[in-house]
Design a protein around this motif. Structure first.
Motif, short mmCIF file in Angstrom:
data_model
loop_
_atom_site.label_atom_id
_atom_site.label_comp_id
_atom_site.label_asym_id
_atom_site.label_seq_id
_atom_site.Cartn_x
_atom_site.Cartn_y
_atom_site.Cartn_z
N LYS A 295 6.53 4.91 -10.43
CA LYS A 295 6.71 3.80 -9.49
C LYS A 295 8.14 3.26 -9.47
O LYS A 295 8.51 2.53 -8.56
CB LYS A 295 5.76 2.64 -9.83
CG LYS A 295 4.31 3.04 -9.85
CD LYS A 295 3.81 3.36 -8.48
CE LYS A 295 2.32 3.65 -8.53
NZ LYS A 295 1.81 4.19 -7.32
N SER B 241 2.47 1.64 -3.48
CA SER B 241 1.56 2.15 -4.51
C SER B 241 1.05 3.56 -4.19
O SER B 241 0.58 4.26 -5.07
CB SER B 241 0.38 1.21 -4.69
OG SER B 241 -0.40 1.16 -3.51
N GLY B 242 1.16 3.97 -2.92
CA GLY B 242 0.62 5.27 -2.53
C GLY B 242 1.59 6.43 -2.61
O GLY B 242 1.18 7.59 -2.53
N VAL B 243 2.89 6.15 -2.76
CA VAL B 243 3.88 7.22 -2.80
C VAL B 243 4.69 7.10 -4.09
O VAL B 243 5.28 6.05 -4.36
CB VAL B 243 4.82 7.17 -1.57
CG1 VAL B 243 5.88 8.25 -1.67
CG2 VAL B 243 4.02 7.33 -0.30
N GLU C 169 0.84 -1.21 0.00
CA GLU C 169 0.00 0.00 0.00
C GLU C 169 0.87 1.26 0.00
O GLU C 169 0.60 2.23 -0.71
CB GLU C 169 -0.94 -0.01 1.21
CG GLU C 169 -1.94 1.11 1.20
CD GLU C 169 -2.89 1.01 2.38
OE1 GLU C 169 -3.28 2.08 2.90
OE2 GLU C 169 -3.24 -0.12 2.77
N ILE D 239 2.82 9.83 2.61
CA ILE D 239 1.46 9.48 2.16
C ILE D 239 0.63 10.76 2.09
O ILE D 239 0.62 11.56 3.01
CB ILE D 239 0.79 8.47 3.11
CG1 ILE D 239 1.40 7.09 2.94
CG2 ILE D 239 -0.70 8.40 2.92
CD1 ILE D 239 1.01 6.37 1.69
N GLY D 240 -0.01 10.96 0.95
CA GLY D 240 -0.84 12.14 0.75
C GLY D 240 -0.08 13.31 0.14
O GLY D 240 -0.70 14.27 -0.31
#
Length: 160
Positions: free
Chosen positions: A52, A11-13, A8, A88-89
């Motif tokens: 990625k 894939s999130g950063v 997670e 994240i975010g």
């Protein structure tokens, strides 16, 4: 930390977020949509695979976002996990890729397009191709031009 949590985070950063936080800037002149080049002083990192993956063209270093943090910060994987989790975010300011507008040309019929092209002349690319590569006699080339059967195409091509 569970493997699903690590996936997670992966894939999130995006790698661009790590690089931007580390003071790297996008080299727009030498970047493409699929390979974005980041620079910081003499360091170069190229981000691929839609953000990625990455590689360092000056060494053999490459990998995912965790390997990037390890490479830049010189920290072990566990510390890289924490660093990535802090991002994240965070949305990096990505380059905006715009398509260069093509020249607006009116739609021409085939005879109009034919007439807009130049007839080959002695020494033109078409003339040299037919004479040197295809070994046609100059009289044959001249006859084809005289019968309006040859034209110079775009970028050194030939229309017949």
């Amino acid at each position: 930390m569970e493997k699903s949590d690590v996936e997670e985070l992966r894939s999130g950063v995006l790698c661009a977020a790590v690089l931007e936080r580390a003071g790297f800037a996008v080299d727009r002149k030498e970047s493409t949509k699929r390979a974005v080049k980041f620079r910081r002083d003499d360091e170069i990192i190229i981000v691929i695979h839609d953000g990625k993956g990455w590689f360092d063209p000056l060494s053999d270093a490459k990998g995912d976002v965790f390997r990037l943090v390890e490479h830049l910060e010189g920290v072990p994987f566990v510390a890289a996990l924490d660093h990535v989790a802090d991002l994240i975010g965070f949305v990096p300011s990505q380059p905006i890729w715009t398509k260069v507008p093509s020249r607006n040309r009116p739609d021409l019929s085939i005879p109009e397009r034919w007439q807009s092209r130049l007839k080959p002349w002695r020494g033109s690319m078409t003339w040299r191709y037919l004479r040197d590569e295809r070994r046609l006699a100059e009289t044959v080339i001249g006859a084809a031009i005289g019968q309006d059967r040859l034209r110079e195409g775009p970028r050194g091509s030939m229309w017949a």
